[in-house]
Design an enzyme around this catalytic site. Structure first.
Site, PDB file in Angstrom:
ATOM      1  N   SER A  92      13.172 -34.170 -44.155  1.00 58.55           N
ATOM      2  CA  SER A  92      14.400 -33.387 -44.168  1.00 58.55           C
ATOM      3  C   SER A  92      14.729 -32.800 -45.610  1.00 58.55           C
ATOM      4  O   SER A  92      14.596 -33.616 -46.473  1.00 58.55           O
ATOM      5  CB  SER A  92      15.649 -34.161 -43.556  1.00 58.55           C
ATOM      6  OG  SER A  92      16.779 -33.343 -43.580  1.00 58.55           O
ATOM      7  N   HIS A 126      20.116 -26.556 -53.071  1.00 63.06           N
ATOM      8  CA  HIS A 126      21.571 -26.130 -53.371  1.00 63.06           C
ATOM      9  C   HIS A 126      21.021 -25.171 -54.743  1.00 63.06           C
ATOM     10  O   HIS A 126      21.286 -25.748 -55.800  1.00 63.06           O
ATOM     11  CB  HIS A 126      22.565 -26.997 -53.499  1.00 63.06           C
ATOM     12  CG  HIS A 126      23.026 -27.704 -52.377  1.00 63.06           C
ATOM     13  ND1 HIS A 126      23.676 -26.947 -51.433  1.00 63.06           N
ATOM     14  CD2 HIS A 126      22.763 -28.975 -51.970  1.00 63.06           C
ATOM     15  CE1 HIS A 126      23.996 -27.844 -50.558  1.00 63.06           C
ATOM     16  NE2 HIS A 126      23.482 -28.818 -50.618  1.00 63.06           N
ATOM     17  N   HIS A 139      18.343 -25.142 -45.351  1.00 64.67           N
ATOM     18  CA  HIS A 139      17.855 -26.723 -44.816  1.00 64.67           C
ATOM     19  C   HIS A 139      16.767 -26.707 -43.840  1.00 64.67           C
ATOM     20  O   HIS A 139      16.533 -25.628 -43.009  1.00 64.67           O
ATOM     21  CB  HIS A 139      19.420 -27.045 -43.888  1.00 64.67           C
ATOM     22  CG  HIS A 139      18.712 -28.094 -42.956  1.00 64.67           C
ATOM     23  ND1 HIS A 139      18.696 -27.784 -41.566  1.00 64.67           N
ATOM     24  CD2 HIS A 139      18.871 -29.340 -43.093  1.00 64.67           C
ATOM     25  CE1 HIS A 139      18.357 -28.951 -41.011  1.00 64.67           C
ATOM     26  NE2 HIS A 139      18.613 -29.831 -41.729  1.00 64.67           N
ATOM     27  N   ASN A 191      14.256 -29.352 -41.496  1.00 64.01           N
ATOM     28  CA  ASN A 191      13.944 -30.657 -40.944  1.00 64.01           C
ATOM     29  C   ASN A 191      12.745 -30.507 -39.674  1.00 64.01           C
ATOM     30  O   ASN A 191      12.753 -29.818 -38.986  1.00 64.01           O
ATOM     31  CB  ASN A 191      15.255 -31.316 -40.358  1.00 64.01           C
ATOM     32  CG  ASN A 191      15.087 -32.627 -39.563  1.00 64.01           C
ATOM     33  OD1 ASN A 191      14.625 -32.603 -38.315  1.00 64.01           O
ATOM     34  ND2 ASN A 191      15.067 -33.828 -40.463  1.00 64.01           N
ATOM     35  N   VAL A 192      11.982 -31.390 -39.828  1.00 61.02           N
ATOM     36  CA  VAL A 192      10.937 -31.808 -38.741  1.00 61.02           C
ATOM     37  C   VAL A 192      10.976 -33.310 -38.459  1.00 61.02           C
ATOM     38  O   VAL A 192      10.909 -33.992 -39.306  1.00 61.02           O
ATOM     39  CB  VAL A 192       9.442 -31.026 -39.073  1.00 61.02           C
ATOM     40  CG1 VAL A 192       9.727 -29.506 -38.553  1.00 61.02           C
ATOM     41  CG2 VAL A 192       9.169 -31.561 -40.554  1.00 61.02           C
ATOM     42  N   ARG A 193      11.025 -33.404 -37.182  1.00 60.07           N
ATOM     43  CA  ARG A 193      11.004 -34.996 -36.913  1.00 60.07           C
ATOM     44  C   ARG A 193      10.239 -35.235 -35.659  1.00 60.07           C
ATOM     45  O   ARG A 193       9.982 -34.450 -34.797  1.00 60.07           O
ATOM     46  CB  ARG A 193      12.571 -35.298 -36.801  1.00 60.07           C
ATOM     47  CG  ARG A 193      13.181 -34.464 -35.775  1.00 60.07           C
ATOM     48  CD  ARG A 193      14.819 -34.669 -35.807  1.00 60.07           C
ATOM     49  NE  ARG A 193      15.375 -34.045 -34.698  1.00 60.07           N
ATOM     50  CZ  ARG A 193      15.863 -32.658 -35.407  1.00 60.07           C
ATOM     51  NH1 ARG A 193      15.564 -32.215 -36.175  1.00 60.07           N
ATOM     52  NH2 ARG A 193      16.631 -32.071 -34.187  1.00 60.07           N
ATOM     53  N   HIS A 196      14.165 -14.285 -40.633  1.00 63.75           N
ATOM     54  CA  HIS A 196      14.026 -14.213 -39.226  1.00 63.75           C
ATOM     55  C   HIS A 196      12.676 -13.751 -38.659  1.00 63.75           C
ATOM     56  O   HIS A 196      12.112 -14.337 -37.752  1.00 63.75           O
ATOM     57  CB  HIS A 196      15.106 -13.569 -38.604  1.00 63.75           C
ATOM     58  CG  HIS A 196      16.257 -14.177 -38.570  1.00 63.75           C
ATOM     59  ND1 HIS A 196      16.639 -15.245 -37.151  1.00 63.75           N
ATOM     60  CD2 HIS A 196      17.304 -14.383 -39.354  1.00 63.75           C
ATOM     61  CE1 HIS A 196      17.563 -15.775 -37.603  1.00 63.75           C
ATOM     62  NE2 HIS A 196      18.345 -15.256 -38.604  1.00 63.75           N
ATOM     63  N   GLY A 233      20.875 -46.538 -41.555  1.00 68.30           N
ATOM     64  CA  GLY A 233      20.132 -45.963 -42.659  1.00 68.30           C
ATOM     65  C   GLY A 233      20.423 -45.898 -43.970  1.00 68.30           C
ATOM     66  O   GLY A 233      21.270 -46.506 -44.364  1.00 68.30           O
TER      67      GLY A 233
END
Length: 307
Positions: A94, A98, A108, A110-112, A147, A261
């Site tokens: 993740s 900024h 941002h 994230n891959v999970r 996009h 966490g």
């Protein structure tokens, strides 16, 4: 059907973190990421990397985590009550960037991967992830590029997937208490296990691999643009919306905190500086007003009428 192999996913995620860190360090040109390796008492651990005070990135953080637990937290079982009390393994990368220049958008990604083994029945697994863009000053060509790259990530998996994941993203990154989108969207998916393991894993990899081609050219184009104190003030004000979303609505933040966490890593996504101004309104016809009136309205950025 292909076998579920969490170790293959882990190796990919570690390599992805390395690649993104190297690219962002090169783009910043002034600071390096510092690494903080950590272990979790309940099982697993991770490595957090943070770049702060750079000439391009005021703060950028990229986390890798691979954690285990004896039972899922409430945020994960609210829609999956059958998984209450089931041991789990969750891993992912993740990141949040900024930038210092208000003309460079925050982003941002994230891959999970999630894996659980109930006492009875087959293992339960799924992938999730995506990336989204939060501009402060809008540029149509940047939105279109973002996009277009998101669409390219989805093309191998069917003609309708981009539209579905874009719709998910528009719906997820929305602040109902403000009636505002957080940014211009991108891709978002969760609970994805369509096809076999290899096919679902390939989608996660494609999203991860397309992040840098989507974001880095925008940073390179905008990072040296001159900006004013008024623009900087507006950037800090809009960062407040980012904080509000992450603390109030974001499921990943809730999952991390509820599963005990590592707090420093979970809240690494928050910007270093932010401001709130009571009942502030943009001046009519200003670039700030254009952000609200045009860019923060979900739209088809790939339509010829948009360009």
């Amino acid at each position: 059907m292909s076998l579920v192999d969490p170790e293959i996913v882990r190796n990919y995620l570690l390599a992805l973190q390395d690649q993104i860190c190297a690219t962002l360090e090169n783009e910043d040109g002034g600071c390096l990421f510092r690494e903080d390796k950590w272990e979790r008492t309940e099982g697993g651990g991770g490595r957090s990397r943070v770049l702060e005070g750079g000439p391009v990135f005021e703060k950028a953080g990229i986390n890798f985590s691979d954690v285990r637990g004896a039972s899922l937290p409430p945020s994960a079982t609210a829609t999956r009550p059958q998984l209450a009390g089931v041991p789990f393994r969750a891993m992912g990368v993740s990141l949040v960037c900024h930038p210092l220049n208000p003309h460079v958008p925050t982003t941002h990604m994230n891959v999970r991967f999630f894996y659980a083994e109930p006492k009875e029945g087959d293992p339960i697994w799924w992938f999730g992830g995506g990336f989204d863009l939060t501009p402060y000053y809008g540029y149509k060509e940047d939105a279109v590029h973002w996009h277009q790259t998101a669409q390219q990530a989805c093309i191998p998996f069917g003609p309708d997937l981009y539209a579905a994941l874009k719709h998910n993203c528009d719906n997820y990154f929305y602040l109902p208490h403000r009636d505002e989108a957080r940014g211009i969207g991108g891709l978002f998916f969760d609970d994805y296990n369509q096809g076999d393991f290899d096919q679902a894993f390939a989608l996660m990899q494609s999203v991860g691999d397309h992040f840098l081609p989507a974001y880095q050219p925008i940073v390179a184009k905008r990072k040296t643009l001159p900006h004013t104190e008024v623009e900087r003030k507006f950037q800090l004000y809009r960062r407040g919306r980012y904080v509000e979303f992450n603390l109030v609505h974001d499921r990943g933040t809730h999952f991390g905190l509820q599963s005990k966490g590592r707090t420093e890593s979970i809240l690494m996504s928050l910007p270093p500086l932010v401001r709130w101004d009571y009942d502030w309104q943009p001046e009519h016809g200003s670039p700030e007003a254009e952000l609200y009136e045009y860019f923060l309205k979900p739209r088809d950025w790939l339509s010829p009428t948009t360009n």
